[in-house]
Motif scaffolding. Sequence first.
Motif, PDB file in Angstrom:
ATOM      1  N   LEU A 190       2.145   5.778  -5.893  1.00  0.00           N
ATOM      2  CA  LEU A 190       1.056   6.383  -6.649  1.00  0.00           C
ATOM      3  C   LEU A 190       1.584   7.546  -7.485  1.00  0.00           C
ATOM      4  O   LEU A 190       2.604   8.145  -7.155  1.00  0.00           O
ATOM      5  N   ARG A 191       0.874   7.882  -8.526  1.00  0.00           N
ATOM      6  CA  ARG A 191       1.255   9.020  -9.375  1.00  0.00           C
ATOM      7  C   ARG A 191       1.150  10.322  -8.569  1.00  0.00           C
ATOM      8  O   ARG A 191       0.397  10.411  -7.606  1.00  0.00           O
ATOM      9  N   PRO A 192       1.888  11.348  -8.974  1.00  0.00           N
ATOM     10  CA  PRO A 192       1.812  12.631  -8.272  1.00  0.00           C
ATOM     11  C   PRO A 192       0.372  13.138  -8.245  1.00  0.00           C
ATOM     12  O   PRO A 192      -0.352  13.065  -9.240  1.00  0.00           O
ATOM     13  N   GLY A 193      -0.043  13.621  -7.088  1.00  0.00           N
ATOM     14  CA  GLY A 193      -1.371  14.202  -6.931  1.00  0.00           C
ATOM     15  C   GLY A 193      -2.489  13.214  -6.676  1.00  0.00           C
ATOM     16  O   GLY A 193      -3.620  13.614  -6.415  1.00  0.00           O
ATOM     17  N   VAL A 194      -2.206  11.902  -6.726  1.00  0.00           N
ATOM     18  CA  VAL A 194      -3.248  10.909  -6.482  1.00  0.00           C
ATOM     19  C   VAL A 194      -3.424  10.719  -4.981  1.00  0.00           C
ATOM     20  O   VAL A 194      -2.466  10.449  -4.265  1.00  0.00           O
ATOM     21  N   ALA A 195      -4.646  10.898  -4.528  1.00  0.00           N
ATOM     22  CA  ALA A 195      -5.001  10.642  -3.133  1.00  0.00           C
ATOM     23  C   ALA A 195      -6.196   9.696  -3.158  1.00  0.00           C
ATOM     24  O   ALA A 195      -7.195   9.969  -3.823  1.00  0.00           O
ATOM     25  N   LEU A 196      -6.082   8.589  -2.452  1.00  0.00           N
ATOM     26  CA  LEU A 196      -7.127   7.577  -2.470  1.00  0.00           C
ATOM     27  C   LEU A 196      -7.833   7.480  -1.123  1.00  0.00           C
ATOM     28  O   LEU A 196      -7.195   7.595  -0.076  1.00  0.00           O
ATOM     29  N   SER A 197      -9.133   7.242  -1.175  1.00  0.00           N
ATOM     30  CA  SER A 197      -9.861   6.924   0.050  1.00  0.00           C
ATOM     31  C   SER A 197      -9.450   5.516   0.476  1.00  0.00           C
ATOM     32  O   SER A 197      -8.810   4.785  -0.301  1.00  0.00           O
ATOM     33  N   ALA A 198      -9.836   5.113   1.659  1.00  0.00           N
ATOM     34  CA  ALA A 198      -9.510   3.772   2.137  1.00  0.00           C
ATOM     35  C   ALA A 198     -10.117   2.710   1.216  1.00  0.00           C
ATOM     36  O   ALA A 198      -9.473   1.699   0.908  1.00  0.00           O
ATOM     37  N   VAL A 199     -11.314   2.941   0.743  1.00  0.00           N
ATOM     38  CA  VAL A 199     -11.984   1.988  -0.148  1.00  0.00           C
ATOM     39  C   VAL A 199     -11.242   1.908  -1.487  1.00  0.00           C
ATOM     40  O   VAL A 199     -11.001   0.817  -2.014  1.00  0.00           O
ATOM     41  N   GLU A 200     -10.851   3.058  -2.034  1.00  0.00           N
ATOM     42  CA  GLU A 200     -10.119   3.085  -3.302  1.00  0.00           C
ATOM     43  C   GLU A 200      -8.748   2.424  -3.162  1.00  0.00           C
ATOM     44  O   GLU A 200      -8.318   1.683  -4.047  1.00  0.00           O
ATOM     45  N   ALA A 201      -8.076   2.679  -2.047  1.00  0.00           N
ATOM     46  CA  ALA A 201      -6.764   2.086  -1.802  1.00  0.00           C
ATOM     47  C   ALA A 201      -6.885   0.566  -1.690  1.00  0.00           C
ATOM     48  O   ALA A 201      -6.073  -0.178  -2.246  1.00  0.00           O
ATOM     49  N   ASP A 202      -7.911   0.106  -1.009  1.00  0.00           N
ATOM     50  CA  ASP A 202      -8.139  -1.334  -0.876  1.00  0.00           C
ATOM     51  C   ASP A 202      -8.423  -1.955  -2.239  1.00  0.00           C
ATOM     52  O   ASP A 202      -7.900  -3.026  -2.572  1.00  0.00           O
ATOM     53  N   ARG A 203      -9.215  -1.288  -3.043  1.00  0.00           N
ATOM     54  CA  ARG A 203      -9.538  -1.783  -4.387  1.00  0.00           C
ATOM     55  C   ARG A 203      -8.274  -1.878  -5.249  1.00  0.00           C
ATOM     56  O   ARG A 203      -8.053  -2.873  -5.934  1.00  0.00           O
ATOM     57  N   LEU A 204      -7.430  -0.849  -5.197  1.00  0.00           N
ATOM     58  CA  LEU A 204      -6.194  -0.864  -5.973  1.00  0.00           C
ATOM     59  C   LEU A 204      -5.257  -1.967  -5.472  1.00  0.00           C
ATOM     60  O   LEU A 204      -4.701  -2.718  -6.272  1.00  0.00           O
ATOM     61  N   ALA A 205      -5.097  -2.084  -4.172  1.00  0.00           N
ATOM     62  CA  ALA A 205      -4.213  -3.116  -3.614  1.00  0.00           C
ATOM     63  C   ALA A 205      -4.682  -4.510  -4.013  1.00  0.00           C
ATOM     64  O   ALA A 205      -3.875  -5.357  -4.403  1.00  0.00           O
ATOM     65  N   LYS A 206      -5.978  -4.759  -3.950  1.00  0.00           N
ATOM     66  CA  LYS A 206      -6.507  -6.074  -4.321  1.00  0.00           C
ATOM     67  C   LYS A 206      -6.340  -6.338  -5.810  1.00  0.00           C
ATOM     68  O   LYS A 206      -6.026  -7.465  -6.212  1.00  0.00           O
ATOM     69  N   ALA A 207      -6.541  -5.329  -6.646  1.00  0.00           N
ATOM     70  CA  ALA A 207      -6.352  -5.504  -8.087  1.00  0.00           C
ATOM     71  C   ALA A 207      -4.887  -5.821  -8.388  1.00  0.00           C
ATOM     72  O   ALA A 207      -4.589  -6.694  -9.208  1.00  0.00           O
ATOM     73  N   CYS A 208      -3.971  -5.139  -7.706  1.00  0.00           N
ATOM     74  CA  CYS A 208      -2.545  -5.393  -7.893  1.00  0.00           C
ATOM     75  C   CYS A 208      -2.184  -6.804  -7.419  1.00  0.00           C
ATOM     76  O   CYS A 208      -1.474  -7.542  -8.114  1.00  0.00           O
ATOM     77  N   GLN A 209      -2.671  -7.169  -6.263  1.00  0.00           N
ATOM     78  CA  GLN A 209      -2.403  -8.478  -5.693  1.00  0.00           C
ATOM     79  C   GLN A 209      -2.897  -9.588  -6.631  1.00  0.00           C
ATOM     80  O   GLN A 209      -2.173 -10.536  -6.929  1.00  0.00           O
ATOM     81  N   HIS A 210      -4.103  -9.439  -7.114  1.00  0.00           N
ATOM     82  CA  HIS A 210      -4.693 -10.426  -8.021  1.00  0.00           C
ATOM     83  C   HIS A 210      -3.871 -10.540  -9.310  1.00  0.00           C
ATOM     84  O   HIS A 210      -3.564 -11.641  -9.779  1.00  0.00           O
ATOM     85  N   GLY A 211      -3.514  -9.415  -9.885  1.00  0.00           N
ATOM     86  CA  GLY A 211      -2.749  -9.420 -11.127  1.00  0.00           C
ATOM     87  C   GLY A 211      -1.377 -10.047 -10.976  1.00  0.00           C
ATOM     88  O   GLY A 211      -0.932 -10.817 -11.831  1.00  0.00           O
ATOM     89  N   VAL A 212      -0.690  -9.729  -9.883  1.00  0.00           N
ATOM     90  CA  VAL A 212       0.647 -10.289  -9.667  1.00  0.00           C
ATOM     91  C   VAL A 212       0.552 -11.787  -9.422  1.00  0.00           C
ATOM     92  O   VAL A 212       1.331 -12.572  -9.976  1.00  0.00           O
TER      93      VAL A 212
END
Length: 112
Positions: free
Chosen positions: A47-69
């Motif tokens: 993650l970029r410096p200073g970015v802190a994600l909630s569990a929901v946000e982290a799950d959303r990012l992981a799924k978006a990355c997974q889908h895109g790849v």
Amino acid sequence: MGAVIDTQDVALGLYHDNPLAGLIEDFCLAPASGGDLESRPVIHVQLRPGVALSAVEADRLAKACQHGVRRQLAANARDFPHLSVDCPSVQELAIALHPYGTGPFAGPSGND
């Protein structure tokens, strides 16, 4: 896994058409550590410096990355579509999110 994964395909999958791509600083590929005989890739995302994600946000990012790849590999990796049919676990691309400078990105070579 059996498929050859090009880092350019991973990069395009992580960043292209991903509304959360602005949270990503960097990525690297590594084999999953586990007891089975199959090797599955893990895509470590810093993650970029200073970015802190909630569990929901982290799950959303992981799924978006997974889908895109997956989408990128299906479009460009010659052996990926065949492996997806023959071995459904190929669809289980693991995305591991790491705060800036941690995990495989820690230490002197992690953020150069």
